[in-house]
Design a protein around this motif. Structure first.
Motif, PDB file in Angstrom:
ATOM      1  N   VAL A  83       0.776  -1.264   0.042  1.00 48.86           N
ATOM      2  CA  VAL A  83       0.026  -0.046  -0.035  1.00 48.86           C
ATOM      3  C   VAL A  83       0.980   1.439   0.023  1.00 48.86           C
ATOM      4  O   VAL A  83       1.717   1.261   0.766  1.00 48.86           O
ATOM      5  CB  VAL A  83      -0.930   0.125   1.297  1.00 48.86           C
ATOM      6  CG1 VAL A  83      -0.101  -0.042   2.533  1.00 48.86           C
ATOM      7  CG2 VAL A  83      -1.947   1.360   1.306  1.00 48.86           C
ATOM      8  N   SER A 125       5.603   3.404   1.114  1.00 45.43           N
ATOM      9  CA  SER A 125       4.912   2.281   1.065  1.00 45.43           C
ATOM     10  C   SER A 125       5.072   1.435   1.867  1.00 45.43           C
ATOM     11  O   SER A 125       6.535   1.296   2.642  1.00 45.43           O
ATOM     12  CB  SER A 125       5.099   1.822  -0.407  1.00 45.43           C
ATOM     13  OG  SER A 125       6.329   1.355  -0.692  1.00 45.43           O
ATOM     14  N   ILE A 130      -3.743   1.388  -3.289  1.00 49.26           N
ATOM     15  CA  ILE A 130      -3.676  -0.151  -3.581  1.00 49.26           C
ATOM     16  C   ILE A 130      -3.853  -0.247  -4.989  1.00 49.26           C
ATOM     17  O   ILE A 130      -5.189  -0.273  -5.356  1.00 49.26           O
ATOM     18  CB  ILE A 130      -4.538  -0.945  -2.648  1.00 49.26           C
ATOM     19  CG1 ILE A 130      -4.291  -0.617  -1.070  1.00 49.26           C
ATOM     20  CG2 ILE A 130      -4.209  -2.383  -2.880  1.00 49.26           C
ATOM     21  CD1 ILE A 130      -5.083  -1.021   0.029  1.00 49.26           C
TER      22      ILE A 130
END
Length: 114
Positions: A14, A38, A81
């Motif tokens: 993500v 991330s 995502i």
């Protein structure tokens, strides 16, 4: 309650960040997601009872993901995502003294024009 997560559970990534406004060639102000960093995550499964509880609330249709604790998580506004951008509706940071800590992030998909 100890979390018995395996490293292999955290197989997806993500991106966390914030929206940034910029002007298009047509002179319109448009907001787009700008990633800051991330993390690997595991998606939290919900029971039917939990899903029914959320129906009709602002969290209806939301997802919850679990990431390793990072102090920056509470300051982020959005997540991406697989190309889909979500607003961070809730960040539940782990403030325990455990060596390995996890944060729970509740994400609501951004729908254009809403």
């Amino acid at each position: 309650m100890p979390n018995n997560f395996k490293p292999s559970d955290f197989s997806r990534k993500v991106e966390l960040g914030s929206p940034q406004s910029h002007r298009t060639g047509a002179g319109l102000n448009v907001s787009s997601f700008v990633p800051t960093y991330s993390l690997h995550f595991k998606q939290q499964k919900r029971t039917l009872s939990q899903q029914y509880t959320l129906v009709g609330t602002r969290l209806d249709g939301s997802i919850t993901i679990i990431v390793r604790h990072d102090a920056r998580n509470v300051n982020q506004q959005q997540a991406r995502i697989d190309g889909t951008v979500y607003n961070l509706a809730n960040v539940s940071p782990d403030d325990s003294n455990d060596a390995i800590r996890y944060d729970y992030l509740t994400l609501v998909k951004i729908t254009k024009g809403a």
